[in-house]
Design a protein around this motif. Structure first.
Motif, PDB file in Angstrom:
ATOM      1  N   ASN A 172       0.918  -1.311   0.114  1.00 53.02           N
ATOM      2  CA  ASN A 172      -0.018   0.062  -0.063  1.00 53.02           C
ATOM      3  C   ASN A 172       0.833   1.349  -0.073  1.00 53.02           C
ATOM      4  O   ASN A 172       0.544   2.391  -0.629  1.00 53.02           O
ATOM      5  N   LEU A 173       1.982   1.079   0.466  1.00 52.45           N
ATOM      6  CA  LEU A 173       3.043   2.313   0.659  1.00 52.45           C
ATOM      7  C   LEU A 173       3.478   2.557  -0.639  1.00 52.45           C
ATOM      8  O   LEU A 173       3.563   3.682  -1.423  1.00 52.45           O
ATOM      9  N   ILE A 174       4.094   1.480  -1.536  1.00 57.24           N
ATOM     10  CA  ILE A 174       4.318   1.507  -3.068  1.00 57.24           C
ATOM     11  C   ILE A 174       3.418   1.988  -3.857  1.00 57.24           C
ATOM     12  O   ILE A 174       3.620   2.866  -4.739  1.00 57.24           O
ATOM     13  N   THR A 175       2.250   1.629  -3.667  1.00 57.42           N
ATOM     14  CA  THR A 175       1.110   1.828  -4.440  1.00 57.42           C
ATOM     15  C   THR A 175       0.568   3.363  -4.313  1.00 57.42           C
ATOM     16  O   THR A 175       0.019   3.893  -5.131  1.00 57.42           O
ATOM     17  N   GLY A 176       0.800   4.155  -3.304  1.00 53.78           N
ATOM     18  CA  GLY A 176       0.326   5.321  -2.811  1.00 53.78           C
ATOM     19  C   GLY A 176      -0.884   5.185  -2.115  1.00 53.78           C
ATOM     20  O   GLY A 176      -1.449   6.478  -1.862  1.00 53.78           O
ATOM     21  N   LEU A 177      -1.560   4.134  -1.689  1.00 56.97           N
ATOM     22  CA  LEU A 177      -2.619   4.153  -0.928  1.00 56.97           C
ATOM     23  C   LEU A 177      -2.501   4.655   0.381  1.00 56.97           C
ATOM     24  O   LEU A 177      -3.479   5.501   0.998  1.00 56.97           O
ATOM     25  N   ILE A 178      -1.297   4.504   0.940  1.00 57.87           N
ATOM     26  CA  ILE A 178      -1.171   5.284   2.305  1.00 57.87           C
ATOM     27  C   ILE A 178       0.355   5.922   2.212  1.00 57.87           C
ATOM     28  O   ILE A 178       1.095   5.349   1.551  1.00 57.87           O
ATOM     29  N   PRO A 179       0.414   7.065   2.783  1.00 56.50           N
ATOM     30  CA  PRO A 179       1.604   7.730   2.688  1.00 56.50           C
ATOM     31  C   PRO A 179       2.499   7.220   3.910  1.00 56.50           C
ATOM     32  O   PRO A 179       2.300   6.735   4.987  1.00 56.50           O
ATOM     33  N   PRO A 180       3.970   7.223   3.284  1.00 56.69           N
ATOM     34  CA  PRO A 180       4.858   6.753   4.374  1.00 56.69           C
ATOM     35  C   PRO A 180       5.256   7.811   5.331  1.00 56.69           C
ATOM     36  O   PRO A 180       5.060   8.883   5.118  1.00 56.69           O
ATOM     37  N   SER A 181       5.692   7.177   6.506  1.00 52.05           N
ATOM     38  CA  SER A 181       6.184   8.168   7.518  1.00 52.05           C
ATOM     39  C   SER A 181       7.459   8.757   6.943  1.00 52.05           C
ATOM     40  O   SER A 181       7.870   9.932   7.532  1.00 52.05           O
ATOM     41  N   SER A 182       8.285   7.976   6.587  1.00 55.76           N
ATOM     42  CA  SER A 182       9.679   8.602   6.087  1.00 55.76           C
ATOM     43  C   SER A 182      10.131   7.541   5.028  1.00 55.76           C
ATOM     44  O   SER A 182       9.525   6.533   4.892  1.00 55.76           O
ATOM     45  N   GLY A 183      11.268   7.890   4.282  1.00 52.39           N
ATOM     46  CA  GLY A 183      11.659   7.118   3.460  1.00 52.39           C
ATOM     47  C   GLY A 183      11.225   7.422   1.783  1.00 52.39           C
ATOM     48  O   GLY A 183      10.721   8.693   1.765  1.00 52.39           O
ATOM     49  N   GLN A 184      11.653   6.938   0.912  1.00 52.76           N
ATOM     50  CA  GLN A 184      11.521   7.438  -0.507  1.00 52.76           C
ATOM     51  C   GLN A 184      11.336   6.138  -1.382  1.00 52.76           C
ATOM     52  O   GLN A 184      11.801   5.231  -1.494  1.00 52.76           O
ATOM     53  N   LEU A 185      10.622   6.560  -2.311  1.00 54.62           N
ATOM     54  CA  LEU A 185      10.228   5.502  -3.686  1.00 54.62           C
ATOM     55  C   LEU A 185      10.704   6.393  -4.851  1.00 54.62           C
ATOM     56  O   LEU A 185      10.154   7.397  -5.089  1.00 54.62           O
ATOM     57  N   LEU A 186      11.282   5.596  -5.687  1.00 58.77           N
ATOM     58  CA  LEU A 186      11.820   6.057  -6.934  1.00 58.77           C
ATOM     59  C   LEU A 186      11.252   5.295  -7.976  1.00 58.77           C
ATOM     60  O   LEU A 186      11.400   3.735  -8.003  1.00 58.77           O
ATOM     61  N   TYR A 187      10.566   5.458  -9.156  1.00 55.48           N
ATOM     62  CA  TYR A 187      10.042   4.720 -10.251  1.00 55.48           C
ATOM     63  C   TYR A 187      11.135   5.196 -11.428  1.00 55.48           C
ATOM     64  O   TYR A 187      11.039   6.440 -11.859  1.00 55.48           O
ATOM     65  N   ARG A 188      12.103   4.413 -11.889  1.00 54.74           N
ATOM     66  CA  ARG A 188      12.792   4.634 -13.091  1.00 54.74           C
ATOM     67  C   ARG A 188      13.611   5.867 -12.725  1.00 54.74           C
ATOM     68  O   ARG A 188      13.568   6.941 -13.492  1.00 54.74           O
ATOM     69  N   GLY A 189      14.029   6.255 -11.585  1.00 54.85           N
ATOM     70  CA  GLY A 189      14.650   7.289 -10.908  1.00 54.85           C
ATOM     71  C   GLY A 189      14.093   8.327 -10.805  1.00 54.85           C
ATOM     72  O   GLY A 189      14.563   9.635 -10.186  1.00 54.85           O
ATOM     73  N   GLN A 190      12.706   8.640 -11.016  1.00 49.73           N
ATOM     74  CA  GLN A 190      11.871   9.602 -10.634  1.00 49.73           C
ATOM     75  C   GLN A 190      11.179   9.507  -9.123  1.00 49.73           C
ATOM     76  O   GLN A 190      10.743   8.271  -8.881  1.00 49.73           O
ATOM     77  N   VAL A 191      11.373  10.518  -8.283  1.00 50.22           N
ATOM     78  CA  VAL A 191      10.632  10.338  -6.934  1.00 50.22           C
ATOM     79  C   VAL A 191       9.220  10.179  -7.048  1.00 50.22           C
ATOM     80  O   VAL A 191       8.613  11.079  -7.739  1.00 50.22           O
ATOM     81  N   ILE A 192       8.602   9.054  -6.369  1.00 52.45           N
ATOM     82  CA  ILE A 192       7.027   9.068  -6.592  1.00 52.45           C
ATOM     83  C   ILE A 192       6.418   9.099  -5.123  1.00 52.45           C
ATOM     84  O   ILE A 192       5.431   8.750  -5.070  1.00 52.45           O
ATOM     85  N   THR A 193       7.230   9.124  -4.251  1.00 51.30           N
ATOM     86  CA  THR A 193       6.823   9.274  -2.776  1.00 51.30           C
ATOM     87  C   THR A 193       5.521   9.866  -2.531  1.00 51.30           C
ATOM     88  O   THR A 193       4.743   9.278  -1.742  1.00 51.30           O
ATOM     89  N   LYS A 194       5.549  11.148  -3.062  1.00 46.41           N
ATOM     90  CA  LYS A 194       4.400  11.896  -2.564  1.00 46.41           C
ATOM     91  C   LYS A 194       3.284  11.838  -3.531  1.00 46.41           C
ATOM     92  O   LYS A 194       2.294  12.614  -3.281  1.00 46.41           O
ATOM     93  N   LEU A 195       3.324  11.148  -4.596  1.00 47.52           N
ATOM     94  CA  LEU A 195       2.327  11.185  -5.498  1.00 47.52           C
ATOM     95  C   LEU A 195       1.019  10.400  -5.147  1.00 47.52           C
ATOM     96  O   LEU A 195       1.245   9.323  -4.456  1.00 47.52           O
ATOM     97  N   PRO A 196      -0.192  10.787  -5.562  1.00 41.22           N
ATOM     98  CA  PRO A 196      -1.265  10.073  -5.222  1.00 41.22           C
ATOM     99  C   PRO A 196      -1.376   8.723  -6.090  1.00 41.22           C
ATOM    100  O   PRO A 196      -0.452   8.572  -6.877  1.00 41.22           O
ATOM    101  N   PRO A 197      -2.248   7.826  -5.826  1.00 40.66           N
ATOM    102  CA  PRO A 197      -2.286   6.303  -6.550  1.00 40.66           C
ATOM    103  C   PRO A 197      -2.227   6.515  -8.153  1.00 40.66           C
ATOM    104  O   PRO A 197      -1.627   5.837  -8.852  1.00 40.66           O
TER     105      PRO A 197
END
Length: 106
Positions: free
Chosen positions: A62-87
């Motif tokens: 759910n964190l990876i898909t954006g259904l819930i926001p992470p408390s900390s950390g970062q997600l990158l899809y093909r080098g682009q930060v997607i951590t704060k994007l909605p699903p």
């Protein structure tokens, strides 16, 4: 204390990193559901996530898909930060068949 899920991968080809999870953490009040999880998935790689009930597998997904926001950390899809994007925007970058089962999210 929740046990950590095990992460297993089998590379079929390691062309480039598609998804990078960096020190992802999710807290629900005083409960740490996912604690500092890091891994990367390469193109053409088969990736598995296993663990006992309560280990945080669904929360991590759910964190990876954006259904819930992470408390900390970062997600990158093909080098682009997607951590704060909605699903919807983060899944428009690639396939998210899991979300198609939950139309109320859209």
């Amino acid at each position: 204390m929740n046990p950590s899920p095990s992460i297993a991968t089998t590379a079929l080809g390691t062309d480039s990193t598609i998804l990078a999870v960096q020190a992802l953490t999710c807290r629900f009040g005083g409960l740490v559901a996912v604690n500092q999880v890091s891994f990367s998935i390469q193109e053409h790689e088969i990736f598995g996530l296993i663990g006992p009930n309560g280990a945080g597998k669904t929360t991590l997904f759910n964190l990876i898909t954006g259904l819930i926001p992470p408390s900390s950390g970062q997600l990158l899809y093909r080098g682009q930060v997607i951590t704060k994007l909605p699903p919807r925007p983060s899944c428009s970058q690639g396939d998210c068949p899991y979300l198609s089962k939950y139309p109320l999210v859209w």
